[in-house]
Design a protein around this motif. Structure first.
Motif, PDB file in Angstrom:
ATOM      1  N   UNK A  95     108.362 -48.883  11.349  1.00  0.00           N
ATOM      2  CA  UNK A  95     108.920 -48.402  12.429  1.00  0.00           C
ATOM      3  C   UNK A  95     109.894 -49.263  13.002  1.00  0.00           C
ATOM      4  N   UNK A  96     110.433 -48.978  13.793  1.00  0.00           N
ATOM      5  CA  UNK A  96     111.646 -50.017  14.783  1.00  0.00           C
ATOM      6  C   UNK A  96     111.453 -50.832  15.076  1.00  0.00           C
ATOM      7  N   UNK A  97     110.194 -50.589  15.799  1.00  0.00           N
ATOM      8  CA  UNK A  97     109.148 -51.600  16.102  1.00  0.00           C
ATOM      9  C   UNK A  97     108.637 -52.804  15.860  1.00  0.00           C
ATOM     10  N   UNK A  98     108.339 -52.446  14.922  1.00  0.00           N
ATOM     11  CA  UNK A  98     108.416 -53.262  13.603  1.00  0.00           C
ATOM     12  C   UNK A  98     109.355 -54.520  13.594  1.00  0.00           C
ATOM     13  N   UNK A  99     109.969 -54.306  13.176  1.00  0.00           N
ATOM     14  CA  UNK A  99     111.322 -55.219  12.723  1.00  0.00           C
ATOM     15  C   UNK A  99     112.012 -55.608  13.876  1.00  0.00           C
ATOM     16  N   UNK A 133     107.665 -37.267  19.853  1.00  0.00           N
ATOM     17  CA  UNK A 133     108.799 -36.930  19.172  1.00  0.00           C
ATOM     18  C   UNK A 133     108.823 -35.724  18.290  1.00  0.00           C
ATOM     19  N   UNK A 134     109.969 -35.223  17.893  1.00  0.00           N
ATOM     20  CA  UNK A 134     109.698 -34.286  16.575  1.00  0.00           C
ATOM     21  C   UNK A 134     109.467 -34.970  15.185  1.00  0.00           C
ATOM     22  N   UNK A 135     110.177 -35.545  15.073  1.00  0.00           N
ATOM     23  CA  UNK A 135     110.130 -37.321  14.120  1.00  0.00           C
ATOM     24  C   UNK A 135     108.443 -37.777  14.152  1.00  0.00           C
ATOM     25  N   UNK A 136     107.599 -37.585  14.925  1.00  0.00           N
ATOM     26  CA  UNK A 136     105.695 -37.756  14.600  1.00  0.00           C
ATOM     27  C   UNK A 136     105.627 -38.601  16.575  1.00  0.00           C
ATOM     28  N   UNK A 137     104.740 -38.962  15.953  1.00  0.00           N
ATOM     29  CA  UNK A 137     104.042 -40.281  17.119  1.00  0.00           C
ATOM     30  C   UNK A 137     103.749 -41.006  16.762  1.00  0.00           C
ATOM     31  N   UNK A 138     104.331 -42.180  16.965  1.00  0.00           N
ATOM     32  CA  UNK A 138     105.492 -43.845  16.850  1.00  0.00           C
ATOM     33  C   UNK A 138     104.825 -44.485  18.351  1.00  0.00           C
ATOM     34  N   UNK A 179     118.969 -44.550  19.022  1.00  0.00           N
ATOM     35  CA  UNK A 179     117.843 -43.158  17.860  1.00  0.00           C
ATOM     36  C   UNK A 179     117.147 -44.673  17.439  1.00  0.00           C
ATOM     37  N   UNK A 180     116.391 -44.736  18.763  1.00  0.00           N
ATOM     38  CA  UNK A 180     115.498 -45.510  18.523  1.00  0.00           C
ATOM     39  C   UNK A 180     113.949 -44.564  18.334  1.00  0.00           C
ATOM     40  N   UNK A 181     113.407 -43.112  18.185  1.00  0.00           N
ATOM     41  CA  UNK A 181     112.853 -42.757  17.461  1.00  0.00           C
ATOM     42  C   UNK A 181     112.766 -42.182  15.747  1.00  0.00           C
ATOM     43  N   UNK A 182     113.827 -42.516  15.413  1.00  0.00           N
ATOM     44  CA  UNK A 182     113.918 -42.259  13.875  1.00  0.00           C
ATOM     45  C   UNK A 182     113.080 -42.960  13.482  1.00  0.00           C
ATOM     46  N   UNK A 183     112.522 -42.376  11.987  1.00  0.00           N
ATOM     47  CA  UNK A 183     111.938 -43.197  10.603  1.00  0.00           C
ATOM     48  C   UNK A 183     112.078 -43.602   9.912  1.00  0.00           C
ATOM     49  N   UNK A 200     121.013 -51.908  14.745  1.00  0.00           N
ATOM     50  CA  UNK A 200     122.732 -52.018  15.901  1.00  0.00           C
ATOM     51  C   UNK A 200     122.701 -50.350  15.281  1.00  0.00           C
ATOM     52  N   UNK A 201     122.419 -49.716  14.500  1.00  0.00           N
ATOM     53  CA  UNK A 201     122.835 -48.546  13.951  1.00  0.00           C
ATOM     54  C   UNK A 201     121.819 -47.788  14.697  1.00  0.00           C
TER      55      UNK A 201
END
Length: 920
Positions: free
Chosen positions: A71-75, A104-109, A54-58, A49-50
């Motif tokens: 990853x957010x995708x995995x959960x 993204x600046x956070x990485x490749x995901x 921010x879908x690209x956070x690690x 929810x939070x």
């Protein structure tokens, strides 16, 4: 302590309870975000929810023992495009994409995307762009990069010259630095997106998005960042500057150069890798350029070793010579080195975009390149429209490159001597290469189009940085120029005062000669030596004659039978000089000297002792108190004092302790004064001989024997210079002691100043850190008597040095005026550019109100940037500009007759003054 805190964060960090938001317990389901502030632990529902926005956070998951990557995708996070994160698409079965890659600046995901597939839905590419994600392709994209990562890479690559490969791999390492996770390779897609991003940013900043069909109608050079301080007719200078009184102030300064580090290998070709722009910025349109240049090059010749495997051996550029900015259409590849045809084309192309009629051209081979330029352009570049035939071109060689040229070039093509150029040095391109060269390692492997686009972007970034730094750069230069103007005008006045004392008619002649040469370069060059140079044989003959005279003086030991006060003091000064010679001879006697050398030294010492004894007897007749004073001294046995150390007790030495007749003091004063002038003349003549020998040695002598003889001659000259300097020091000290007693005013001290080691230098010698434009003559060449005599060689030296001193004063005065004019032009240009952006914002007629609002906002933001730059420049410059305008105009009056003919204009003195100068 730092290390312990870093290790603490590897665990749960004190969050041993449940979720920080809903208090749900269960350590096996706790998650934490690496990018959110605080690192709080949340349950699965709360973390999803939070992070809906921010879908690209690690994130990481606590597995009961340590945090493991996930990853957010995995959960289970799904990203909805075209709708708010909480809404869903009305046609979801065609919207799902579970294998989308985001960079993204956070990485490749990988992320799970839900595209909107409603009836009025935008294309997938547009939906991605709406959330600031840049698609790798316009049809069925599977990869995208965030605007944030593209902007970050763009800035970092411009500043640090990092390659896309290095940056991309660093992003991959952010996700996994162990090699245990398979990450999809999207490097080629990232290359394509970053290149398109650069291109679109260039078009956006050039205002092409605010013009209907703006991209397709873009003309050559239209996307280049222009120099605000350079003259642009109709924008920041009059449309016809030729009609103005000070035409030289509106001249354009350009510098031509080539860089052979920016080469390109023979990989790909234009048909496979075309440029996204066709000469829209700094590189010329390759189609016409290559067709014109290669038709005049022997392109079928066998490759030389340095050209093997290369498609481009470097780049040629045309820059703004005073502000170091690339000119539109002034950059092109070199196929076979720095050929005339390439540089001719680039120069004509750069001049096509500027309508200024007066152009000062700096090129390290200008002396050769300028020959037959117009003929070459007519025969070789007849396809290129150019108004060069209407321009007045003045050619220069950059200051750093000039010493490598012959003597004639060093005066004919010098920025230091030609009027109307201020303190321009012409070396602007060389400073820019240090910044761009690091990118050569990556651009040499690129295809032709990609390389040109990347270099265009770097040149544009460099130009914009120069624009934003003009405020400090011009201010700093003006402050220096104001102080240097006063300094060198005063230095010129000092030199002229020394010359006027004896050669005022020569000064008038020199002034007329240099004016004639500045107006007509076919006249005799006053900066060049007209007579025959002094040869080594002539110097050796002169030294031999002086040695003969010295021998005669040393062998003459008899004093006058009838001794007057002047004879007594004159003989005392001669004895003092002989003492200095004897001390010098003793110092030069080596450890392994011969008996003959020692015997000769003893004979000289004995001769001097007898002369001193005779002179002391006469001295006691004039100063009886000296006899008793010498008798009372501790070393009353004079025989134990070597003659070279014997104190002669001349009036200047005893004036404060023993009563002395004022007549004797006055006689010594006159003799010491003439001794000081004579010592200066000896120093000057020997310095001139030394310079001639050094030049003759460097240019003509080869071999050990010849150079050894030359060095021996130089040693003799240096010994004479040192002896004369010691004689001058003694004379100056004596005058300093006698001046208060004789109530002499300070006029003598302005002629005979304290002599420091750095003052003893030839006219052309430079101190450390000085250049031809900043050096000043040593005061010994400005002192009275420097131009005395009828020696044509000395007068010629004085003429040349006066011309150079005058040129230095004029160039600094011109620099002040040029900088003031450049500041004015910068302010006017920025105001004009801001108004142009405001007009762009008002002219938007797009039917899409949302897009029109974006156009309007961007245009006004760009206008505000330029208004703000102009305002900051005005606030920073105003005090110094006012100071420069209120400088003592007597200095300007002194040189007004000189400056009125700058750049060949025959103007009246009163018309040469600006309105603000007349008003002040």
């Amino acid at each position: 302590m730092f290390l312990q805190e870093m290790l603490r964060l590897e665990g749960r960090g004190g969050y041993s309870g449940g979720c920080a938001l809903c208090s749900k317990t269960g350590s096996e389901s706790m998650f934490a975000c690496n990018n959110c502030f605080g690192g709080e632990q949340l349950c699965r529902a709360c973390i999803l929810a939070s992070h809906a926005r921010h879908p690209l956070h690690i994130i990481k998951k606590w597995n009961g023992t340590y945090y493991e990557s996930t990853t957010l995708k995995d959960i289970g996070l799904r990203v909805q495009l075209g709708h708010s994160p909480s809404s869903t698409c009305c046609n979801p079965e065609r919207a799902f994409n579970d294998s989308f890659t985001i960079i993204d600046t956070t990485g490749i995901q990988a992320v799970s995307l839900d595209f909107c597939n409603c009836e009025e839905a935008l294309s997938h590419s547009q939906q991605l762009l709406c959330v600031s994600w840049f698609p790798a392709t316009s049809t069925r994209p599977q990869t995208a990069a965030t605007f944030r990562v593209l902007r970050q890479f763009h800035i970092i690559s411009l500043e640090s010259k990092i390659s896309a490969y290095e940056y991309y791999n660093s992003l991959a390492r952010l996700i996994d630095n162990t090699g245990l996770v398979d990450i999809k390779n999207r490097y080629e897609a990232f290359l394509r997106m970053s290149r398109e991003w650069r291109h679109l940013k260039m078009l956006k900043r050039a205002g092409r998005g605010h013009v209907p069909d703006g991209i397709t109608l873009t003309s050559e050079g239209e996307c280049a960042v222009l120099c605000p301080a350079c003259p642009h007719p109709g924008i920041n200078i009059p449309s016809n500057p030729n009609a103005t009184d000070k035409r030289w102030l509106y001249a354009l300064f350009v510098a031509i150069n080539a860089n052979f580090r920016l080469k390109r290998k023979k990989v790909s070709k234009d048909s496979v890798d075309p440029s996204l722009s066709q000469g829209w910025a700094y590189f010329v349109d390759e189609t016409v350029y290559k067709r014109t240049c290669q038709s005049h090059l022997a392109v079928n010749m066998a490759d030389t070793k340095s050209h093997q495997g290369l498609s481009a051996t470097g780049v040629g550029t045309v820059d703004c010579a005073r502000h170091n900015m690339k000119l539109p259409g002034g950059v092109g590849d070199l196929q076979k080195g720095e050929k005339y045809v390439n540089m001719d084309y680039l120069f004509c192309s750069a001049m096509w975009y500027n309508l200024v009629n007066d152009v000062n051209v700096s090129y390290d081979i200008a002396c050769q390149w300028s020959k037959h330029l117009s003929e070459r352009l007519k025969t070789r570049l007849d396809m290129l429209p150019s108004s060069l035939s209407e321009k007045k071109l003045t050619f220069f060689v950059p200051k750093f490159h000039l010493p490598a040229h012959i003597d004639k070039c060093q005066t004919t093509f010098s920025f230091n001597f030609i009027p109307g150029v201020g303190r321009t040095d012409g070396e602007a391109p060389e400073r820019g290469w240090a910044n761009i060269n690091p990118v050569a390692s990556s651009t040499k492997e690129m295809g032709p189009g990609a390389r040109r686009d990347i270099l265009d972007d770097h040149f544009g970034h460099s130009n914009w940085k120069k624009v934003t730094s003009l405020r400090l750069a011009l201010l700093s230069k003006l402050k220096v120029a104001i102080s240097k103007q006063a300094e060198f005008l005063n230095a010129l006045e000092d030199l002229e005062e020394g010359i006027k004392s004896s050669k005022s008619e020569e000064l008038t002649k020199w002034r007329n000669q240099v004016k004639e040469w500045e107006n007509d370069r076919t006249k005799p060059n006053p900066y060049e030596r007209q007579g025959n140079p002094l040869t080594m044989a002539a110097v050796q003959l002169e030294l031999a004659r002086e040695e003969a005279e010295d021998l005669m003086r040393n062998n003459s030991t008899a004093l006058h039978d009838v001794c007057s006060a002047s004879v007594l003091i004159s003989a005392g000064l001669e004895l003092e000089d002989q003492q200095r010679r004897l001390r010098c001879e003793k110092a030069g006697l080596g450890v392994h000297h011969t008996d003959h050398q020692e015997s000769q030294l003893i004979l000289q010492s004995n001769t001097l002792q007898r002369c001193i004894d005779s002179w002391v007897k006469l001295q006691h007749l004039f100063l009886p108190s000296l006899a008793s004073q010498r008798a009372k001294s501790p070393g009353d046995d004079d025989s134990i004092i070597p003659p070279d150390a014997y104190k002669l007790m001349l009036p200047s030495e005893i004036c404060r302790s023993i009563p002395c007749d004022e007549r004797l003091q006055r006689v010594e004063w006159k003799l010491r004064y003439s001794q000081g002038l004579d010592a200066l003349q000896t120093i000057r003549s020997n310095l001139r001989a030394q310079s001639c020998i050094l030049k003759f040695k460097d240019r003509n002598l080869r071999g050990q024997g010849a150079n050894t003889r030359a060095r021996n001659t130089l040693k003799v000259i240096q010994a004479r210079i040192d002896a004369a300097a010691n004689r001058y020091d003694d004379a100056h000290k004596a005058l300093y002691r006698l001046a208060p007693l004789l109530k002499e005013n300070g006029v003598w001290s302005s002629v005979l100043r304290p002599l420091n080691r750095q003052d003893i230098r030839a006219m052309s010698d430079l101190l450390w850190g000085e250049t031809e434009g900043t050096r000043k003559l040593s005061w010994i060449w400005c002192a009275g008597g420097a131009a005395d005599g009828e020696d044509e060689a000395i007068l010629e030296d004085m003429r040349i040095e006066w011309c150079k001193a005058r040129a230095r004063a004029q160039r600094w005065s011109e620099e002040v005026e040029l900088l003031l004019e450049e500041m004015r032009r910068t302010l006017v240009f920025l105001q004009w550019d801001a108004a142009r952006w405001e007009e762009r914002g008002k002219s938007i007629t797009s039917a899409d109100k949302v897009i029109a609002a974006g156009h309007h906002a961007y245009a006004h933001r760009q206008a505000n940037i330029r208004y703000s730059l102009a305002e900051r420049c005005h606030l920073s410059w105003s005090p110094t500009m006012e100071l420069a305008k209120k400088m003592d105009h007597e200095w300007r009056d002194v040189l007004m007759d000189e400056i009125k003919d700058l750049a060949g204009d025959k103007m009246q003195v009163e018309n040469g003054l600006d309105e603000h100068v007349i008003r002040d």
